[in-house]
Design an enzyme around this catalytic site. Sequence first.
Site, mmCIF file in Angstrom:
data_model
loop_
_atom_site.group_PDB
_atom_site.id
_atom_site.type_symbol
_atom_site.label_atom_id
_atom_site.label_comp_id
_atom_site.label_asym_id
_atom_site.label_seq_id
_atom_site.Cartn_x
_atom_site.Cartn_y
_atom_site.Cartn_z
ATOM 1 N N MET A 90 37.065 66.298 28.843
ATOM 2 C CA MET A 90 36.792 67.321 27.834
ATOM 3 C C MET A 90 37.144 66.797 26.438
ATOM 4 S SD MET A 90 37.494 70.989 29.559
ATOM 5 C CE MET A 90 39.241 71.048 29.251
ATOM 6 N N HIS A 125 43.092 59.338 29.723
ATOM 7 C CA HIS A 125 41.636 59.273 29.892
ATOM 8 C C HIS A 125 41.158 57.809 29.908
ATOM 9 C CE1 HIS A 125 41.974 63.295 27.696
ATOM 10 N NE2 HIS A 125 41.344 63.643 28.806
ATOM 11 N N GLN A 170 42.896 69.845 41.106
ATOM 12 C CA GLN A 170 41.498 69.598 40.720
ATOM 13 C C GLN A 170 40.944 68.382 41.458
ATOM 14 O OE1 GLN A 170 40.018 69.793 36.502
ATOM 15 N NE2 GLN A 170 40.174 67.580 36.647
ATOM 16 N N SER A 214 48.530 64.682 27.759
ATOM 17 C CA SER A 214 47.574 65.787 27.880
ATOM 18 C C SER A 214 47.025 66.121 26.505
ATOM 19 C CB SER A 214 48.277 67.026 28.458
ATOM 20 O OG SER A 214 47.471 68.178 28.260
HETATM 21 P P1 AMP Z 1 40.481 66.583 30.739
HETATM 22 O O1 AMP Z 1 39.847 65.979 29.515
HETATM 23 O O2 AMP Z 1 41.811 67.171 30.492
HETATM 24 O O3 AMP Z 1 39.529 67.460 31.500
HETATM 25 O O4 AMP Z 1 40.775 65.348 31.710
HETATM 26 C C1 AMP Z 1 39.762 64.470 32.072
HETATM 27 C C2 AMP Z 1 40.265 63.550 33.158
HETATM 28 O O5 AMP Z 1 41.392 62.819 32.662
HETATM 29 C C3 AMP Z 1 40.759 64.306 34.394
HETATM 30 O O6 AMP Z 1 40.379 63.593 35.549
HETATM 31 C C4 AMP Z 1 42.243 64.298 34.214
HETATM 32 O O7 AMP Z 1 42.963 64.407 35.416
HETATM 33 C C5 AMP Z 1 42.456 62.941 33.574
HETATM 34 N N1 AMP Z 1 43.750 62.903 32.879
HETATM 35 C C6 AMP Z 1 44.227 63.813 31.986
HETATM 36 N N2 AMP Z 1 45.478 63.487 31.611
HETATM 37 C C7 AMP Z 1 45.804 62.364 32.301
HETATM 38 C C8 AMP Z 1 46.978 61.550 32.373
HETATM 39 N N3 AMP Z 1 48.072 61.816 31.661
HETATM 40 N N4 AMP Z 1 46.962 60.468 33.188
HETATM 41 C C9 AMP Z 1 45.848 60.184 33.930
HETATM 42 N N5 AMP Z 1 44.717 60.912 33.908
HETATM 43 C C10 AMP Z 1 44.693 61.989 33.108
#
Ligand code: AMP
Length: 282
Positions: free
Chosen positions: A34, A41, A157, A189
């Site tokens: 996102m 990411h 998820q 995050s």
């Molecule tokens: P999001 O943009 O928050 O929807 O996350 C996109 C992808 O990045 C998802 O698969 C998340 O699980 C992964 N992600 C988010 N934060 C982290 C993190 N700290 N370490 C590894 N993967 C992450």
Amino acid sequence: MAASLSIVRTVSELREAVARARAAGAGVGFAPTMGALHEGHLSLIRAAKARCGFAVASLFVNPRQFAPHEDFDRYPRTEAADAALLASAGCDLLFAPEREAMYPPGFSTSVHVAEVSAPLEGEMRPHFFGGVATVVTKLLLQAQADAAFFGEKDYQQLLVVKRLARDLDIPTEIIGCPTLREQDGLALSSRNAYLSADERRIAGRLNLVLHEAIKAAHAGEPIARAEADAAHRLLGAGFSSVDYVAIRHAETLEPITDLAAPARILAAAWLGKTRLIDNMAV
Ligand code: AMP
């Protein structure tokens, strides 16, 4: 630095670019996001690139996974910076569709994953996994990648995505990747950007408290007591409220009473208006 990052906004452009990469002999790895990208990411992109050869990211803030009272409007949107980070991580292609390209007028299909969607996040955010499952199914079918990379940061998820890919025979391997953290243990995050300096200091305690709960459970403390103690410690550390701290079966997320099977600790807690989640293997 990647030679270049192409940006496409339609499914047909995405499929053409993926087909070209395949025709040139590459495998295709995909990481949906996102945006508001951070090293977590980028670790998915690097894994996709290393394993498959051609790395595709998507950037779409999915309205269907936010409830009306949630942070869809204030969710950070930083596409230009994201594109630069993706290029530096070796990403080859960014799919950044407009809302209408994902949900044209008359869109009326949704994907519901039972069981593993139901507890924890499913209870606290009843709309959430329906939105996630629908958009991830679309993205996987759109990208037609060999493998797709998801963070363990969003552990439930990841289980939901694995289940839907298996149940719907989506021919993309779903690969879970480890959570990247700040030095104090706070999981990276996009929502960390919401935290004030004070909240940021408290946020680091979340992971510490989970570590302590794991230790207590291994030392023989009953699971329910370890969970309750951890929630209590989070409140003591300054969290405004705790949605859950739960030690569950690592595959089904069902409650457990001992550590005989692989287990996972998962938590969600609020700092002011910001909701943080974390989890670890027990
Ligand atoms: P999001 O943009 O928050 O929807 O996350 C996109 C992808 O990045 C998802 O698969 C998340 O699980 C992964 N992600 C988010 N934060 C982290 C993190 N700290 N370490 C590894 N993967 C992450």
